[in-house]
Design an enzyme around this catalytic site. Sequence first.
Site, short mmCIF file in Angstrom:
data_model
loop_
_atom_site.label_atom_id
_atom_site.label_comp_id
_atom_site.label_asym_id
_atom_site.label_seq_id
_atom_site.Cartn_x
_atom_site.Cartn_y
_atom_site.Cartn_z
N HIS A 1 0.13 -12.34 3.18
CA HIS A 1 -0.29 -11.21 2.50
C HIS A 1 0.06 -10.86 1.52
O HIS A 1 0.93 -11.07 0.96
CB HIS A 1 -0.21 -10.41 3.41
CG HIS A 1 1.25 -9.38 3.60
ND1 HIS A 1 1.20 -8.30 2.67
CD2 HIS A 1 2.05 -9.72 4.05
CE1 HIS A 1 2.69 -7.78 3.66
NE2 HIS A 1 2.80 -8.51 3.66
N CYS A 2 -0.25 -10.07 0.24
CA CYS A 2 0.51 -9.46 -1.32
C CYS A 2 -0.04 -7.84 -0.80
O CYS A 2 0.08 -7.45 -0.24
CB CYS A 2 -0.37 -10.35 -2.07
SG CYS A 2 -2.52 -10.68 -2.01
N THR A 3 -0.87 -7.59 -2.19
CA THR A 3 -0.84 -6.10 -2.10
C THR A 3 -2.30 -5.63 -1.72
O THR A 3 -2.03 -4.53 -1.24
CB THR A 3 -0.53 -5.44 -2.75
OG1 THR A 3 0.72 -5.02 -3.50
CG2 THR A 3 -0.98 -4.04 -3.74
#
Length: 239
Positions: A131-133
Amino acid sequence: MTTSVPDVPGAVNLRDVGGLRAGAGMTRHGVLYRSGNLARLTGSGIVALGTFGLRRVIDLRDDDEVAHAPSPLEALGLPVLRVPLFLGSAESFLARDLPLAELYRSLVDDSATRVVEVVRGIARDQPVLVHCTVGKDRTGVTVAIALAAAGVDTEDIVADYARTEAHLPEWRNTAVVAHLRRIHPHARHLEELATTSPAPVMRGLLGDVAARYGSAADYLRAHGMSDDELAELGRVLIA
């Protein structure tokens, strides 16, 4: 294509990357998940995420993003591999006002060894969540490279990437664009960078990687990944 969207209250853009075509096979369900940040997980969301049996979370955000929106994973005791994928920060790319296609080309060129680190993390421990933002750009590119290297059909990779746009609610897009527009009033590509996941952009990226390296697997090889590691990636992702 039969990727599923688990019910995890508070999760952003979360999905299971199972059910994608890979020649005569398909990607396995319950092995690789992708999402945006987990900072807004509710109590029931933490419980639901715990049912995935995750063995690793790979967080692609930079230090400022993590400090601003920490993920409440301590309750699950999950090991988190931090691999900040932009050289600089997410904000620096907004300031450069790159079109989305150029941003992705920059990411695969400038952060290649980190992309390899993420793909190695996927191959090493499963189930795994990347995941990232937002779960759109850094997550989209690294998951796409991993899937392509494992032999997933290009159009299924592109379709999975393009799904993100439908997972971002309009209220979120409106608020994010308004906030970023105050900081970058003259940016030409802001809406594209913040809210879209166009299929032609991912199709173009995968085509560019293939044209320059031969394949996504060859791109990973060129930056340090071994044939044994690539074979393991295919083994764990494809049934």
